[in-house]
Design an enzyme around this catalytic site. Structure first.
Site, PDB file in Angstrom:
ATOM      1  N   GLU A  24       0.898  -1.266  -0.033  1.00 44.84           N
ATOM      2  CA  GLU A  24       0.094   0.122  -0.116  1.00 44.84           C
ATOM      3  C   GLU A  24       0.919   1.199   0.067  1.00 44.84           C
ATOM      4  OE1 GLU A  24      -3.003  -0.265  -0.940  1.00 44.84           O
ATOM      5  OE2 GLU A  24      -3.742  -1.315   0.662  1.00 44.84           O
ATOM      6  N   HIS A  25       0.477   2.086  -1.062  1.00 43.18           N
ATOM      7  CA  HIS A  25       1.337   3.301  -0.796  1.00 43.18           C
ATOM      8  C   HIS A  25       2.649   3.255  -1.455  1.00 43.18           C
ATOM      9  CE1 HIS A  25      -1.756   6.006   0.920  1.00 43.18           C
ATOM     10  NE2 HIS A  25      -2.051   5.342   1.455  1.00 43.18           N
ATOM     11  N   GLY A 112     -16.043   4.777  -2.273  1.00 44.82           N
ATOM     12  CA  GLY A 112     -15.525   5.041  -0.843  1.00 44.82           C
ATOM     13  C   GLY A 112     -15.021   4.160  -0.178  1.00 44.82           C
ATOM     14  N   GLY A 114     -12.675   1.943  -0.890  1.00 45.71           N
ATOM     15  CA  GLY A 114     -11.186   1.296  -1.061  1.00 45.71           C
ATOM     16  C   GLY A 114     -11.035   0.282  -2.180  1.00 45.71           C
ATOM     17  N   SER A 116     -11.757   0.659  -5.242  1.00 41.14           N
ATOM     18  CA  SER A 116     -11.685   1.195  -6.378  1.00 41.14           C
ATOM     19  C   SER A 116     -12.686   1.303  -7.519  1.00 41.14           C
ATOM     20  CB  SER A 116     -10.564   0.404  -7.058  1.00 41.14           C
ATOM     21  OG  SER A 116      -9.353   1.253  -7.966  1.00 41.14           O
ATOM     22  N   ASP A 164      -4.710   0.827  -9.223  1.00 42.72           N
ATOM     23  CA  ASP A 164      -6.067   0.055  -9.237  1.00 42.72           C
ATOM     24  C   ASP A 164      -6.178   0.062 -10.919  1.00 42.72           C
ATOM     25  OD1 ASP A 164      -6.044   0.974  -6.957  1.00 42.72           O
ATOM     26  OD2 ASP A 164      -6.968   3.003  -7.057  1.00 42.72           O
ATOM     27  N   TYR A 214      -4.518  11.789   1.076  1.00 43.32           N
ATOM     28  CA  TYR A 214      -3.649  10.841   0.053  1.00 43.32           C
ATOM     29  C   TYR A 214      -2.820  11.964  -0.561  1.00 43.32           C
ATOM     30  CZ  TYR A 214      -2.852   7.717  -3.726  1.00 43.32           C
ATOM     31  OH  TYR A 214      -2.211   7.093  -4.521  1.00 43.32           O
TER      32      TYR A 214
END
Ligand code: GLA
Length: 354
Positions: A24-25, A112, A114, A116, A164, A214
């Site tokens: 993630e990230h 909303g 997560g 995607s 995504d 984000y």
């Protein structure tokens, strides 16, 4: 009814949402991720129309709007129409000669959460609009993922990476995708769960990438990269951290260690060690909470509840700051009432073409 002029009378495109097992990230830091496409997604039915415009209907919002074929100007409204405007704008800018059509957009991937929904709508719109204009889908799905990601960055206003869109376009049944964002090499990794299940549970906090922290996290990691004099945080080492002020040192530590966790997860999956995968999910969550500061109280409560219920691992998923929690449940643990199973599924496709 015969088709008005060239193009295809009717096509339906489907693009899945995605879950991210781990990583993630990391995508916007040239790192590694391990997402998979899910069964739920967005469907766009397109019917060819003679007029030089696109009429789009959002079934979920019960709204209809008309768009010029070239997508008009970039002015994010934070609504579903940004996606249509952006997709038309980017496809036209890429030289595709679009034709008039009426689109119906519907879906079963919650916004909303997560999961995607944004990438799914961009991808489904692209395939439908190309399909109804009789344009064969570009061979290079990575290039199409980039185009869809420009919609998200430049028209919707969320400075997201390619995670995504790649997952939605390249997903494979029963597999996760190990994506190396430095080289854009995508390797399917079998996700053999046996009687174990992966589920997502809403935290109750909805997240919006364009409005959450984000974009700020993205700026922070970019700033850290500049301070370290690196082309990419993929080259950052733990010994570099002492040269960074807080919180940049923690952000970069997360990225370095999360990349390593992706590799460890691939290895654990290859040897069938799902308990180890659970521990890696927990470690990812702790890092996102403590180093990346992207958790919320509601997310923490949801993670704690899932662990108490016997999950082998649970973590926030996607951009963070709310959204769904992903949990890995061993065979003897019941699926909580508010949980949805996520099953690794095939990527985006046209469902029919007449
Ligand atoms: C969102 C973005 C992705 C990725 C994740 C975090 O889902 O759209 O590009 O950055 O957050 O891993």
């Amino acid at each position: 009814m015969s088709a008005p002029g060239p193009g295809t009378p009717r096509v339906t495109a489907f693009a899945p949402g995605r879950a991210n097992l781990i990583g993630e990230h990391t995508d916007y830091n040239d790192g590694l991720s391990l997402p998979f496409a899910i069964e739920q997604g967005i469907r766009v039915s397109a019917e060819r129309r003679e007029a030089d415009e696109i009429v789009a209907v959002s079934i979920d919002h019960d709204e209809e709007e008309t768009f010029p074929l070239s997508g008009a100007e970039k002015r994010p409204t934070r609504g579903w129409t940004d996606f249509v405007r952006g997709t038309l704008g980017e496809l036209s800018a890429a030289g595709f000669e679009l034709l008039g059509a009426r689109l119906e957009i519907s879906g079963d991937v919650p916004e909303g959460a997560g999961l995607s929904s944004s990438a799914a709508i961009e991808v489904a719109l692209s395939l439908a609009v190309l399909g109804v204009a009789g344009i064969p889908e570009p061979d290079d799905r990575v290039a199409l993922a980039r185009l869809c990601s420009r919609v998200e960055n430049d028209w919707v206003g969320a400075h997201t990476g390619l995670l995504d869109q790649l997952a939605s376009l390249l997903g494979e049944r029963d597999h996760a995708l190990r994506i190396d964002f430095r080289t854009l090499e995508v390797r399917p990794v079998p996700l053999r769960l046996g009687d174990w299940r992966l589920v997502t549970v809403p935290s109750g906090d909805r997240h919006s990438l364009a409005d959450s922290g984000y974009n700020q996290r993205r700026e922070e990691t970019d700033h850290a990269r500049t301070l370290l004099g690196l082309d990419s945080l993929r080259d950052a080492r733990l010994e570099d951290l002492e040269r960074l002020p807080d919180p940049l040192d923690r952000r970069v530590r997360h990225v370095i260690e999360e990349n390593a966790r992706v590799e460890a997860t691939v290895a654990a999956l290859e040897r069938g060690d799902l308990a180890a995968v659970g521990r890696l999910l927990d470690a990812s969550h702790a890092s996102l909470r403590d180093l990346y500061d992207s958790s919320t109280d509601a997310v923490e409560q949801t993670v704690a509840r899932l662990r108490d219920a016997g999950a082998a691992g649970a973590r926030m998923m996607g951009g963070g700051f709310g959204g769904d929690v992903l949990a890995l449940l061993p065979p003897d643990v019941a699926v909580p009432e508010d949980a949805h199973r996520v099953v690794p599924s095939a990527g985006a496709r046209l469902l029919d073409a007449e």
